[in-house]
Design an enzyme around this catalytic site. Structure first.
Site, mmCIF file in Angstrom:
data_model
loop_
_atom_site.group_PDB
_atom_site.id
_atom_site.type_symbol
_atom_site.label_atom_id
_atom_site.label_comp_id
_atom_site.label_asym_id
_atom_site.label_seq_id
_atom_site.Cartn_x
_atom_site.Cartn_y
_atom_site.Cartn_z
ATOM 1 N N GLU A 71 1.027 -1.398 -0.089
ATOM 2 C CA GLU A 71 -0.161 -0.158 0.566
ATOM 3 C C GLU A 71 1.053 1.398 -0.145
ATOM 4 O O GLU A 71 2.252 1.002 -0.008
ATOM 5 C CB GLU A 71 -0.812 0.323 1.234
ATOM 6 C CG GLU A 71 -1.827 -1.380 1.350
ATOM 7 C CD GLU A 71 -3.173 -1.084 2.246
ATOM 8 O OE1 GLU A 71 -2.948 -0.628 2.845
ATOM 9 O OE2 GLU A 71 -4.123 -2.256 2.200
ATOM 10 N N GLU A 82 -1.757 -10.073 -5.996
ATOM 11 C CA GLU A 82 -2.031 -10.261 -7.561
ATOM 12 C C GLU A 82 -0.807 -9.478 -8.538
ATOM 13 O O GLU A 82 -0.062 -10.711 -9.320
ATOM 14 C CB GLU A 82 -3.470 -10.837 -8.049
ATOM 15 C CG GLU A 82 -4.420 -11.375 -7.387
ATOM 16 C CD GLU A 82 -5.210 -10.958 -5.817
ATOM 17 O OE1 GLU A 82 -4.327 -9.774 -5.957
ATOM 18 O OE2 GLU A 82 -6.003 -11.549 -5.601
#
Ligand code: THU
Length: 170
Positions: A71, A82
């Protein structure tokens, strides 16, 4: 009957998923891949959402590439696990096809018991790889523990695709 209804028809699109009660029902190879995804959740950098995702990508050459969500204080600059994993696989082994992807998610705030599928953007990224390699990518996903869901192809998670074919490039 109006003009419109004379020509209107409805299409039904079906997707098939396989549900396993736990990782114990997977083949040993798939279980090992999912265990790697579970373990790499701890590498997630998720100070904002506290939602940690781990991914393991299995390649035809036998290599496994890992990823976790990373993040950022500027929220949209963060990246899902992913895409971290699949883009790294494309970088390290561009000539090896992707066989399968395992995804596991957990939260510091609540128990993630529902299998967590890839988000829409990640489905789109996975589709690009699947379309390029002309071979389906199996996707296994789960929450913290419990049930595992398998899609035999990204098309079972993203049935209407927009890709190179849409742009008339293949
Ligand atoms: N996240 C993933 O890593 N994969 C997904 O498919 C969905 C969401 C991450 C992004 C963000 O860091 C956190 O989970 C909450 O959305």
């Amino acid at each position: 009957m109006g003009f419109r209804s004379m020509f209107m028809k409805k299409l039904e699109i079906s997707c098939t998923l396989t549900v396993f009660d736990s990782v114990d029902e997977l083949s040993s190879e798939q279980r090992e891949l999912m265990v790697k995804a579970v373990n790499v959740r701890s590498r997630a950098y998720a100070p904002y959402s506290k939602f940690k995702v781990g991914v393991a990508v299995k390649l035809e050459n036998g290599e496994v590439v890992l990823g976790s969500n990373q993040e950022n204080a500027v929220f949209p600059s963060g990246t899902c696990a992913e895409r971290v994993a699949i883009n790294q696989a494309g970088t390290l082994y561009p000539d090896s096809k992707i066989v399968s992807i395992a995804v596991s998610a957990a939260s510091d705030n609540f128990a993630v018991l529902t299998p967590t599928p890839p988000c829409g953007s990640c489905r789109q990224s996975i589709f690009e790889y699947e379309e390029n390699q002309k071979q389906p990518i199996a996707i296994y996903f789960m929450g913290e523990h419990g049930k595992v869901v398998k899609a035999d192809s990204i098309k079972d998670l993203l049935p209407l695709t927009f890709g190179k074919a849409t742009l008339n490039l293949i």
